[in-house]
Design a protein around this motif. Structure first.
Motif, PDB file in Angstrom:
ATOM      1  N   MET A  62     -76.343  38.237 -27.695  1.00 10.40           N
ATOM      2  CA  MET A  62     -77.450  37.395 -27.232  1.00 10.40           C
ATOM      3  C   MET A  62     -77.790  36.327 -28.266  1.00 10.40           C
ATOM      4  SD  MET A  62     -81.341  38.510 -26.218  1.00 10.40           S
ATOM      5  CE  MET A  62     -81.773  39.348 -27.729  1.00 10.40           C
ATOM      6  N   PHE A  63     -77.935  36.759 -29.530  1.00 11.39           N
ATOM      7  CA  PHE A  63     -78.361  35.806 -30.564  1.00 11.39           C
ATOM      8  C   PHE A  63     -77.231  34.878 -31.015  1.00 11.39           C
ATOM      9  CE2 PHE A  63     -81.901  38.946 -31.555  1.00 11.39           C
ATOM     10  CZ  PHE A  63     -82.866  38.160 -30.949  1.00 11.39           C
ATOM     11  N   ARG A  64     -76.010  35.131 -30.526  1.00 13.59           N
ATOM     12  CA  ARG A  64     -74.916  34.199 -30.818  1.00 13.59           C
ATOM     13  C   ARG A  64     -74.531  33.414 -29.577  1.00 13.59           C
ATOM     14  NH1 ARG A  64     -74.428  38.447 -33.986  1.00 13.59           N
ATOM     15  NH2 ARG A  64     -73.586  38.314 -36.087  1.00 13.59           N
ATOM     16  N   LEU A  65     -75.320  33.532 -28.514  1.00 14.02           N
ATOM     17  CA  LEU A  65     -75.041  32.875 -27.229  1.00 14.02           C
ATOM     18  C   LEU A  65     -73.637  33.193 -26.719  1.00 14.02           C
ATOM     19  CD1 LEU A  65     -76.608  29.354 -27.932  1.00 14.02           C
ATOM     20  CD2 LEU A  65     -77.612  31.200 -26.582  1.00 14.02           C
ATOM     21  N   GLN A  66     -73.239  34.452 -26.893  1.00 17.53           N
ATOM     22  CA  GLN A  66     -71.884  34.834 -26.484  1.00 17.53           C
ATOM     23  C   GLN A  66     -71.870  35.596 -25.171  1.00 17.53           C
ATOM     24  OE1 GLN A  66     -70.888  36.909 -30.068  1.00 17.53           O
ATOM     25  NE2 GLN A  66     -69.786  35.173 -30.948  1.00 17.53           N
ATOM     26  N   SER A  67     -73.043  35.848 -24.619  1.00 22.63           N
ATOM     27  CA  SER A  67     -73.084  36.572 -23.357  1.00 22.63           C
ATOM     28  C   SER A  67     -74.371  36.223 -22.631  1.00 22.63           C
ATOM     29  CB  SER A  67     -73.030  38.083 -23.628  1.00 22.63           C
ATOM     30  OG  SER A  67     -73.386  38.783 -22.460  1.00 22.63           O
ATOM     31  N   PHE A  68     -74.288  36.184 -21.302  1.00 23.88           N
ATOM     32  CA  PHE A  68     -75.468  35.876 -20.502  1.00 23.88           C
ATOM     33  C   PHE A  68     -76.282  37.138 -20.224  1.00 23.88           C
ATOM     34  CE2 PHE A  68     -77.437  35.426 -16.264  1.00 23.88           C
ATOM     35  CZ  PHE A  68     -78.306  34.381 -16.543  1.00 23.88           C
ATOM     36  N   HIS A  69     -75.654  38.297 -20.452  1.00 22.63           N
ATOM     37  CA  HIS A  69     -76.224  39.585 -20.033  1.00 22.63           C
ATOM     38  C   HIS A  69     -77.713  39.753 -20.342  1.00 22.63           C
ATOM     39  CE1 HIS A  69     -75.826  43.811 -18.872  1.00 22.63           C
ATOM     40  NE2 HIS A  69     -76.533  44.128 -19.937  1.00 22.63           N
ATOM     41  N   MET A  70     -78.097  39.647 -21.629  1.00 23.78           N
ATOM     42  CA  MET A  70     -79.494  39.890 -22.002  1.00 23.78           C
ATOM     43  C   MET A  70     -80.432  38.826 -21.434  1.00 23.78           C
ATOM     44  SD  MET A  70     -79.844  42.730 -23.557  1.00 23.78           S
ATOM     45  CE  MET A  70     -81.567  42.457 -23.916  1.00 23.78           C
TER      46      MET A  70
ATOM     47  N   VAL B  88     -67.458  50.293 -25.542  1.00 27.88           N
ATOM     48  CA  VAL B  88     -68.390  49.208 -25.224  1.00 27.88           C
ATOM     49  C   VAL B  88     -67.616  47.896 -25.189  1.00 27.88           C
ATOM     50  CG1 VAL B  88     -70.535  48.091 -25.936  1.00 27.88           C
ATOM     51  CG2 VAL B  88     -70.133  50.485 -26.525  1.00 27.88           C
ATOM     52  N   GLN B  89     -67.807  47.127 -24.124  1.00 27.69           N
ATOM     53  CA  GLN B  89     -67.145  45.823 -24.015  1.00 27.69           C
ATOM     54  C   GLN B  89     -67.987  44.771 -24.719  1.00 27.69           C
ATOM     55  OE1 GLN B  89     -64.135  45.318 -22.361  1.00 27.69           O
ATOM     56  NE2 GLN B  89     -64.133  47.557 -22.282  1.00 27.69           N
ATOM     57  N   VAL B  90     -67.362  43.992 -25.586  1.00 21.67           N
ATOM     58  CA  VAL B  90     -68.107  42.894 -26.197  1.00 21.67           C
ATOM     59  C   VAL B  90     -67.276  41.625 -26.133  1.00 21.67           C
ATOM     60  CG1 VAL B  90     -69.309  44.447 -27.805  1.00 21.67           C
ATOM     61  CG2 VAL B  90     -67.279  43.213 -28.565  1.00 21.67           C
ATOM     62  N   ASN B  91     -67.939  40.506 -26.326  1.00 24.23           N
ATOM     63  CA  ASN B  91     -67.257  39.221 -26.365  1.00 24.23           C
ATOM     64  C   ASN B  91     -66.202  39.249 -27.488  1.00 24.23           C
ATOM     65  OD1 ASN B  91     -66.733  36.429 -27.163  1.00 24.23           O
ATOM     66  ND2 ASN B  91     -68.406  35.894 -25.778  1.00 24.23           N
ATOM     67  N   PRO B  92     -64.951  38.821 -27.180  1.00 27.18           N
ATOM     68  CA  PRO B  92     -63.889  38.876 -28.204  1.00 27.18           C
ATOM     69  C   PRO B  92     -64.251  38.128 -29.484  1.00 27.18           C
ATOM     70  CG  PRO B  92     -63.010  38.170 -26.075  1.00 27.18           C
ATOM     71  CD  PRO B  92     -64.486  38.320 -25.893  1.00 27.18           C
ATOM     72  N   LYS B  93     -65.068  37.065 -29.343  1.00 25.21           N
ATOM     73  CA  LYS B  93     -65.481  36.309 -30.535  1.00 25.21           C
ATOM     74  C   LYS B  93     -66.331  37.185 -31.460  1.00 25.21           C
ATOM     75  CE  LYS B  93     -65.914  31.812 -28.412  1.00 25.21           C
ATOM     76  NZ  LYS B  93     -67.007  31.115 -27.734  1.00 25.21           N
ATOM     77  N   LEU B  94     -67.209  37.976 -30.821  1.00 31.92           N
ATOM     78  CA  LEU B  94     -68.053  38.862 -31.628  1.00 31.92           C
ATOM     79  C   LEU B  94     -67.193  39.930 -32.289  1.00 31.92           C
ATOM     80  CD1 LEU B  94     -70.952  39.707 -32.490  1.00 31.92           C
ATOM     81  CD2 LEU B  94     -70.953  41.245 -30.532  1.00 31.92           C
TER      82      LEU B  94
END
Lengths: 167, 187
Positions: A62-70, B88-94
């Protein structure tokens, strides 16, 4: 009697300074009436875990703008909350005890700026706001009890130094 | 059905359900949704120490402590009966970024590489859990609420101070996650 009034006044002052999560109900109930809040809490905790709101990784995304989920979760929760409050006000919906539902306006003070920033820093560190802390402990991450105790200590220290802080 | 429930729930299911907590608590007993206040009630009931901020009738707010106890039980139930066996699935960049700090265990929502009892006694773990927890408790009370009290309940009732608070939560989070956390995780 006078002493009792003073306590009540101090109570009212303390509560009005911090008009969040106060009990607006004037009714007194027996203890088992609290069971319904336990049930809401349990459902809420399950949603938190299943939607991964309690995930440290989701907060980092969320805090890296990497996902819309939150953003989707908070945004849609706010929209549903707004609609519900609008319906309650428009149709003058009462509580299950027939009481009028009350809303208290929040007043602005600088604490919302300074405290907000400090909480934001902590949120990204722990990957949890206060609700998820409880749920994380439940999922078996027992070390988060230390984080929770530290949060309680933080709240206590705030209460201790509150007069000296800008508000 | 149960297999379906065990998968991570999408935002458009979870978000509206969380939003429904607002009318649920109002209709069940005129209670404003908020969670960080529970920390204050714990202080008021256990360690008031004569501080005016903790001198109030916390017994009236027991419902809030019952509510957070429910959240904890909800956590137990979902871990016991509804847990997702997949990583847990996370963004590959993370994932790429976290790998540089040695974080690669995705078996748990609370990362086992940084948030454990062993890690608590490292500088990195201490900052994440103890300093982080302190900031959460101090900051939410200073701000007068957390994500639930300000972002959800406050915005639902169109309170502009809550919008200010929510924006500050996000600014603080962005600063920590992007500027400070990389330094802390490198420790």
């Amino acid at each position: 009697m006078r002493e009792k009034n003073q306590i009540q006044d101090a109570d009212l002052e303390a509560r009005s300074l911090d008009a969040i999560c106060v009990n607006e109900s004037h009714l007194k109930h027996r203890w088992y009436h609290n069971v319904k809040y336990l049930v809401v809490g349990i459902l809420f905790g399950i949603i938190f875990v299943k939607a991964e709101v309690v995930s440290w990784f989701r907060i980092q995304e969320m805090f890296r703008l990497q996902s819309f989920h939150m953003y989707g979760i908070i945004g849609s929760a706010v929209i549903v909350g707004m609609l519900s409050v609008w319906l309650i006000k428009t149709f003058n919906i009462k509580t299950i005890y027939g009481e009028k539902i009350e809303f208290h306006p929040k007043t602005f003070n600088k604490g919302q700026l300074y405290g907000g920033l400090l909480f934001g820093l902590g949120w990204a560190l722990t990957g949890a706001c206060p609700g998820p802390l409880f749920a994380q402990i439940g999922t078996g991450a027992t070390v988060i009890a230390v984080t929770l105790l530290s949060a309680i200590a933080g709240t206590w220290v705030y209460g201790y130094v509150r007069e000296k802080l800008p508000h | 059905m149960i297999e379906f429930i065990k998968q991570p729930w999408p935002w458009y299911v979870a978000g509206p359900l969380i939003g429904l907590t607002v009318p649920a608590l109002l209709i069940l007993g005129n209670k404003s949704f908020g969670i960080s206040s529970s920390l204050r009630h714990i202080c008021a009931s256990c360690i008031p120490a004569g501080i005016p901020f903790f001198k109030y009738d916390w017994k009236k707010e027991i419902w809030n402590l019952v509510f957070v106890a429910g959240i904890l039980i909800g956590g137990i139930l979902s871990a016991q009966f509804l847990s997702n066996p997949d990583p847990v699935q996370v963004n590959p960049k993370l994932a790429a970024e976290l790998a540089t700090y040695g974080i690669s265990d995705y078996s748990n929502l609370v990362p086992k590489d940084v948030l454990t009892w062993e890690a608590l006694f490292t500088l990195r773990g201490f900052i994440l859990m103890v300093v982080g927890g302190f900031l959460v408790g101090f900051g939410t009370r200073y701000a007068g609420g957390c994500t639930s009290g300000h972002a959800i309940m406050g915005l639902s009732t169109l309170q502009w101070p809550s919008l200010v608070a929510t924006i500050c939560f996000m600014i603080g989070g962005f600063i920590m996650a992007n500027l400070l956390l990389p330094l802390i995780l490198s420790l």
